[in-house]
Write a protein that holds these residues in place. Structure first.
Motif, short mmCIF file in Angstrom:
data_model
loop_
_atom_site.label_atom_id
_atom_site.label_comp_id
_atom_site.label_asym_id
_atom_site.label_seq_id
_atom_site.Cartn_x
_atom_site.Cartn_y
_atom_site.Cartn_z
N PRO A 180 0.84 -1.21 0.00
CA PRO A 180 0.00 0.00 0.00
C PRO A 180 0.86 1.25 0.00
CG PRO A 180 0.00 -1.04 2.17
CD PRO A 180 0.69 -1.99 1.24
N GLY A 181 0.48 2.22 -0.81
CA GLY A 181 1.20 3.48 -0.88
C GLY A 181 2.42 3.47 -1.77
N VAL A 182 2.70 2.33 -2.42
CA VAL A 182 3.90 2.19 -3.25
C VAL A 182 3.48 2.05 -4.71
CG1 VAL A 182 5.96 0.81 -3.74
CG2 VAL A 182 5.20 1.14 -1.38
N GLY A 183 3.84 3.04 -5.52
CA GLY A 183 3.61 2.98 -6.95
C GLY A 183 4.88 2.60 -7.69
N CYS A 237 8.90 7.46 3.86
CA CYS A 237 8.01 8.33 4.64
C CYS A 237 6.91 8.91 3.76
CB CYS A 237 8.82 9.45 5.30
SG CYS A 237 9.89 8.89 6.64
N GLU A 238 7.22 9.19 2.50
CA GLU A 238 6.18 9.65 1.58
C GLU A 238 5.15 8.54 1.33
OE1 GLU A 238 5.72 12.71 -0.06
OE2 GLU A 238 7.15 13.36 1.46
N ALA A 239 5.62 7.31 1.15
CA ALA A 239 4.70 6.19 0.93
C ALA A 239 3.87 5.92 2.18
CB ALA A 239 5.48 4.94 0.53
N ALA A 240 4.46 6.16 3.35
CA ALA A 240 3.74 5.91 4.60
C ALA A 240 2.57 6.86 4.78
CB ALA A 240 4.70 6.04 5.78
N GLN A 241 2.62 8.04 4.15
CA GLN A 241 1.50 8.98 4.25
C GLN A 241 0.22 8.37 3.68
OE1 GLN A 241 1.64 11.72 5.92
NE2 GLN A 241 3.84 11.97 6.16
N SER A 242 0.36 7.54 2.66
CA SER A 242 -0.81 6.85 2.09
C SER A 242 -1.04 5.49 2.76
CB SER A 242 -0.63 6.65 0.58
OG SER A 242 -0.53 7.89 -0.09
N PRO A 299 -6.02 -0.59 5.19
CA PRO A 299 -6.45 -1.54 6.23
C PRO A 299 -5.29 -2.28 6.89
CG PRO A 299 -7.84 -1.73 4.27
CD PRO A 299 -6.70 -0.83 3.90
N GLU A 300 -4.19 -2.47 6.17
CA GLU A 300 -3.07 -3.21 6.72
C GLU A 300 -2.35 -2.47 7.85
OE1 GLU A 300 -0.39 -5.02 3.87
OE2 GLU A 300 -1.85 -4.67 2.29
N THR A 318 6.58 7.52 10.89
CA THR A 318 7.92 6.93 10.72
C THR A 318 7.90 5.43 11.01
OG1 THR A 318 8.90 9.05 11.37
CG2 THR A 318 10.33 7.11 11.42
N ALA A 319 7.12 5.03 12.00
CA ALA A 319 7.01 3.60 12.31
C ALA A 319 6.37 2.83 11.16
CB ALA A 319 6.20 3.42 13.60
N ILE A 320 5.37 3.43 10.52
CA ILE A 320 4.75 2.78 9.35
C ILE A 320 5.76 2.69 8.21
CG2 ILE A 320 2.91 2.95 7.66
CD1 ILE A 320 2.03 2.15 10.49
#
Length: 308
Positions: free
Chosen positions: A193-196, A254-259, A264-265, A284-286
């Motif tokens: 999730p959050g990774v393109g 950190c940019e990907a973690a924003q999304s 749900p994961e 940061t933990a995500i």
């Protein structure tokens, strides 16, 4: 020791010093600015390059007398005793891939800087548009604003510079995407999730050979996403993340973690951490958890390819 003096940068000055050494002789050097050409030179002439990890070389960092001559002698002694803390020398292909994705990020950041300056000029006159200023309707709105001559010149010049960046950004995007299509590691990472595709390309380029890390924890520590630890006896203090390693990898995660924190994961873990430690630490933990997932996916792809 044959010679201990400063040598100007360049192929001929370096070869004048080490050219008489036997083929296969080990050469140690610090990870300073612009070390790539030196690695290529040493490999082309049959030497064995050793890239020194500057933060782990305590014999140099903690010395009372520190200059180039003393540092060179210390590196030679550590190399002779097989105690040299080394950093990974990325292959040329990986370094070129990093250069491409970093160039793309620099161009986008430059365009963002120019657009932010446009917003700053408009803020001086209380002008704003909810739909944005850089779409076709937004450009028409900008052209119709009644601004003083100097401010109008600033806005027009900034728009021209921002428009000039569109073509190189599109060209680099096409090149990055073309490379990503043939890389199964990128396809695997986009399942997160959050990774393109572009985010996955940056992760692949910055990490390089993921098998050099024995665990996901080691990869997270290399990326600077693990907390610093100060312990003595039964007292253990955990500080902020170390922020060592690749700044680009840490930034893109950190940019990907924003999304990803809204997926749900990770949503439940993010809400729990945000309530206890705050939103920034939770994000940061995500990012670290994303990197742990990203550690296993490329290894699964490589294992599947080996079984074939």
């Amino acid at each position: 020791m044959r010679v201990n003096r400063n040598v100007p940068g360049g192929v001929e000055p370096v070869l004048s010093v080490i050219g008489d050494l036997p083929i296969g002789a080990p050469v140690a050097f610090e990870a300073a600015y612009g070390w790539g050409w030196l690695v290529q030179l040493l490999e082309d002439y049959g030497f064995e390059p050793h890239l020194v990890h500057p933060l782990r070389c305590k014999a140099i960092a903690s010395a009372r007398l520190k200059n180039d001559k003393v540092d060179a002698a210390t590196l030679a002694q550590l190399l002779r005793a097989d105690l040299l803390p080394e950093a990974w020398i990325a292959p040329v292909q990986v370094r070129q891939q990093r250069a491409l994705v970093r160039h793309r990020c620099h161009l986008v950041r430059l365009r963002t800087l120019l657009r932010n300056r446009v917003h700053a000029v408009l803020a001086d006159y209380g002008c704003d548009r909810a739909g944005g200023c850089f779409t076709a309707p937004g450009r028409a709105w900008l052209a119709g604003l009644d601004l003083p001559d100097a401010s109008r010149r600033v806005v027009d010049d900034l728009l021209v510079l921002a428009d000039a960046l569109k073509e190189p950004i599109d060209v680099v995007d096409a090149q990055v995407l073309a490379t990503a299509r043939g890389d199964p590691r990128v396809a695997a990472l986009t399942r997160l999730p959050g990774v393109g595709t572009l985010t996955a390309s940056v992760i692949v380029a910055e990490v390089g050979d993921v098998t050099r890390f024995p665990s996901a924890r080691k990869l997270a520590a290399w990326a600077g996403l693990t907390p610093t630890v100060r312990g003595s006896d039964l007292t253990v203090l955990h500080g902020h993340i170390s922020k060592q390693g690749s700044n680009w990898l840490r930034w893109i995660l950190c940019e990907a973690a924003q999304s990803a924190k809204r997926s749900p994961e990770f949503a439940a873990a993010y809400q729990r951490l945000a309530h206890r430690r705050g939103k920034k630490i939770a994000t940061t933990a995500i990012a670290r958890r994303l990197l742990a997932r990203a550690y296993h996916l490329p290894r699964e792809v490589e294992s599947a390819q080996e079984r074939r």
